[in-house]
Design an enzyme around this catalytic site. Structure first.
Site, PDB file in Angstrom:
ATOM      1  N   GLY A 117     -13.458  19.333  31.872  1.00  0.00           N
ATOM      2  CA  GLY A 117     -12.456  20.360  32.103  1.00  0.00           C
ATOM      3  C   GLY A 117     -12.955  21.455  33.027  1.00  0.00           C
ATOM      4  O   GLY A 117     -13.922  21.264  33.759  1.00  0.00           O
ATOM      5  N   LEU A 134     -11.300  22.406  35.599  1.00  0.00           N
ATOM      6  CA  LEU A 134     -11.166  21.541  36.781  1.00  0.00           C
ATOM      7  C   LEU A 134     -11.165  22.337  38.083  1.00  0.00           C
ATOM      8  O   LEU A 134     -10.690  23.473  38.144  1.00  0.00           O
ATOM      9  CB  LEU A 134      -9.874  20.718  36.679  1.00  0.00           C
ATOM     10  N   HIS A 177     -13.277  17.771  40.949  1.00  0.00           N
ATOM     11  CA  HIS A 177     -12.629  16.835  40.024  1.00  0.00           C
ATOM     12  C   HIS A 177     -11.369  16.245  40.664  1.00  0.00           C
ATOM     13  O   HIS A 177     -11.086  15.054  40.532  1.00  0.00           O
ATOM     14  CB  HIS A 177     -12.194  17.558  38.744  1.00  0.00           C
ATOM     15  N   GLN A 200     -24.203  16.341  24.578  1.00  0.00           N
ATOM     16  CA  GLN A 200     -24.981  16.271  25.815  1.00  0.00           C
ATOM     17  C   GLN A 200     -25.567  17.637  26.199  1.00  0.00           C
ATOM     18  O   GLN A 200     -26.223  17.774  27.221  1.00  0.00           O
ATOM     19  CB  GLN A 200     -24.165  15.684  26.960  1.00  0.00           C
ATOM     20  N   GLY A 243     -18.883  11.774  40.396  1.00  0.00           N
ATOM     21  CA  GLY A 243     -19.304  12.506  41.595  1.00  0.00           C
ATOM     22  C   GLY A 243     -20.802  12.399  41.831  1.00  0.00           C
ATOM     23  O   GLY A 243     -21.591  12.392  40.893  1.00  0.00           O
ATOM     24  N   ASP A 254     -23.550  14.954  40.457  1.00  0.00           N
ATOM     25  CA  ASP A 254     -24.423  14.651  39.321  1.00  0.00           C
ATOM     26  C   ASP A 254     -25.060  13.290  39.578  1.00  0.00           C
ATOM     27  O   ASP A 254     -24.734  12.294  38.930  1.00  0.00           O
ATOM     28  CB  ASP A 254     -23.606  14.657  38.027  1.00  0.00           C
ATOM     29  N   SER A 293     -18.584  23.507  41.101  1.00  0.00           N
ATOM     30  CA  SER A 293     -19.023  23.249  39.734  1.00  0.00           C
ATOM     31  C   SER A 293     -18.272  24.184  38.796  1.00  0.00           C
ATOM     32  O   SER A 293     -17.989  25.335  39.155  1.00  0.00           O
ATOM     33  CB  SER A 293     -20.526  23.526  39.620  1.00  0.00           C
ATOM     34  N   SER A 294     -17.975  23.671  37.608  1.00  0.00           N
ATOM     35  CA  SER A 294     -17.297  24.522  36.619  1.00  0.00           C
ATOM     36  C   SER A 294     -18.167  25.736  36.302  1.00  0.00           C
ATOM     37  O   SER A 294     -17.664  26.801  35.958  1.00  0.00           O
ATOM     38  CB  SER A 294     -17.048  23.728  35.342  1.00  0.00           C
ATOM     39  N   ARG A 295     -19.467  25.582  36.434  1.00  0.00           N
ATOM     40  CA  ARG A 295     -20.386  26.675  36.099  1.00  0.00           C
ATOM     41  C   ARG A 295     -20.344  27.807  37.131  1.00  0.00           C
ATOM     42  O   ARG A 295     -20.784  28.916  36.840  1.00  0.00           O
ATOM     43  CB  ARG A 295     -21.820  26.154  35.985  1.00  0.00           C
TER      44      ARG A 295
HETATM   45  P1  AMP Z   1     -17.924  17.577  34.728  1.00  0.00           P
HETATM   46  O1  AMP Z   1     -16.590  18.083  34.327  1.00  0.00           O
HETATM   47  O2  AMP Z   1     -18.816  18.620  35.316  1.00  0.00           O
HETATM   48  O3  AMP Z   1     -18.594  16.755  33.664  1.00  0.00           O
HETATM   49  O4  AMP Z   1     -17.671  16.571  35.929  1.00  0.00           O
HETATM   50  C1  AMP Z   1     -16.796  15.494  35.808  1.00  0.00           C
HETATM   51  C2  AMP Z   1     -16.953  14.599  37.012  1.00  0.00           C
HETATM   52  O5  AMP Z   1     -16.664  15.337  38.193  1.00  0.00           O
HETATM   53  C3  AMP Z   1     -18.394  14.073  37.175  1.00  0.00           C
HETATM   54  O6  AMP Z   1     -18.345  12.733  37.619  1.00  0.00           O
HETATM   55  C4  AMP Z   1     -18.952  14.983  38.237  1.00  0.00           C
HETATM   56  O7  AMP Z   1     -19.989  14.397  38.978  1.00  0.00           O
HETATM   57  C5  AMP Z   1     -17.722  15.196  39.099  1.00  0.00           C
HETATM   58  N1  AMP Z   1     -17.876  16.416  39.898  1.00  0.00           N
HETATM   59  C6  AMP Z   1     -18.148  17.665  39.451  1.00  0.00           C
HETATM   60  N2  AMP Z   1     -18.270  18.511  40.491  1.00  0.00           N
HETATM   61  C7  AMP Z   1     -18.083  17.775  41.607  1.00  0.00           C
HETATM   62  C8  AMP Z   1     -18.094  18.058  42.998  1.00  0.00           C
HETATM   63  N3  AMP Z   1     -18.325  19.285  43.457  1.00  0.00           N
HETATM   64  N4  AMP Z   1     -17.859  17.060  43.869  1.00  0.00           N
HETATM   65  C9  AMP Z   1     -17.628  15.793  43.435  1.00  0.00           C
HETATM   66  N5  AMP Z   1     -17.603  15.458  42.130  1.00  0.00           N
HETATM   67  C10 AMP Z   1     -17.820  16.425  41.234  1.00  0.00           C
END
Ligand code: AMP
Length: 283
Positions: free
Chosen positions: A31, A33, A37, A61, A149, A152, A187-189
């Site tokens: 999430g 997003l 994403h 995790q 993505g 990661d 990044s969500s962060r």
């Molecule tokens: P997360 O919500 O951070 O667990 O990410 C969910 C998916 O989105 C994972 O496969 C991440 O690698 C991908 N993702 C997150 N940020 C990016 C980004 N900036 N570019 C491409 N994929 C991303």
């Protein structure tokens, strides 16, 4: 868009769709997003009949409870974004639905060094938690293709290995990292950065680009030292690791012999926020 919180309900719904012969594209997320994403959602929509996005902040995790508590949760906004992108299904289970009390979470896979270096070293148990949730989600959604993505990169390597080892009937699709105009990997962060930190954050990618330019011109060990020094020049950035490793085994490189295989990986703290990024050095 259909919304599900119960495993059995989403399973039943997708089972009917699969029986009709439709292909399922799956985008697992935690999430909060953003365009990163949404890039995965768009690609899945292009390549599949039905796109499913899961939103689940997976507690097992997180090796740091504060990080888990502070992880941004923006479900209503996420739902709207998915709706706007014509995502077909959102699956957003509660923790108790995914991990009912008393259930034992074991995954009998030896990942070799894949889950021991870099993220695995600094976040013990992290990839075990990722592998468990991804396996569980694959069992529920039964996707034809699943989208991850390169942001990661190590996670992607772990998941590809998991799929291969367990012979799971799903195609893993790797997607390029989506960046802000100034280069910062989305990044969500990032939402947790202060304005001052946000201005410093693009440095991370700039350094990776500089490293890429120098790759092959000096020994790997010197380039690693150079990269670390560059990060340390900025007192706000605290480097956790900076590595040059093989894109499949993730093992540290000692020379440029298999240079097309090499990726530079970085993890830094900027204030309280931990950011990771990477760059493929010869592609
Ligand atoms: P997360 O919500 O951070 O667990 O990410 C969910 C998916 O989105 C994972 O496969 C991440 O690698 C991908 N993702 C997150 N940020 C990016 C980004 N900036 N570019 C491409 N994929 C991303």
């Amino acid at each position: 868009m259909r919304q599900f919180t119960r495993i059995q309900e989403v399973k039943d719904y997708l089972k009917t769709e699969i029986q009709k012969g439709l292909t399922i594209g799956f985008v697992p997320t935690m999430g909060a997003l953003h365009e990163g994403h949404l890039g995965l959602i768009r690609r899945s929509k292009l390549e599949n009949d039905i796109t499913v996005c899961s939103i689940f902040v997976n507690p097992i995790q997180f090796n740091n409870q504060e990080d888990l508590a502070k992880y941004p949760r923006t479900f209503e906004q996420d739902r709207r974004m998915l709706e706007e992108h014509a995502c077909d299904v959102v699956f957003a289970p509660e923790k108790a639905e995914m991990y009912p009390d008393g259930e034992i979470y074991l995954l009998d896979i030896e990942f070799g060094m894949l889950d021991k270096v870099m993220e695995g070293k600094f976040r013990p148990g992290h990839f075990n938690g990722v592998a468990i949730v991804v396996k569980k989600l694959f069992d529920i959604v039964k996707p034809t293709r699943a989208y991850f993505g390169k942001k990661d990169f190590q996670q992607l390597a772990v998941i590809k290995y998991l799929v291969e080892k367990l012979e799971l009937p799903v195609e893993i699709i790797s997607c390029e990292t989506i960046r802000e105009p100034d280069g910062l990997a989305m990044s969500s962060r990032n939402t947790r950065l202060t304005n001052a930190e946000r201005n410093i954050a693009p440095k991370i990618y700039q350094i990776l680009c500089d490293v890429k330019e120098k790759a092959g011109t000096i020994p790997v060990s010197e380039l690693k030292e150079w990269g670390i020094k560059k990060i340390q020049e900025n007192p706000a950035l605290r480097v956790e690791y900076f590595e040059i490793g093989d894109k499949q085994s993730l093992l540290p490189a000692e020379n440029w012999k298999y240079k097309n295989q090499l990726v530079a990986f970085i993890a830094v703290f900027l204030g309280e926020v931990r950011l990771i990024d990477n760059i493929e050095l010869f592609s």
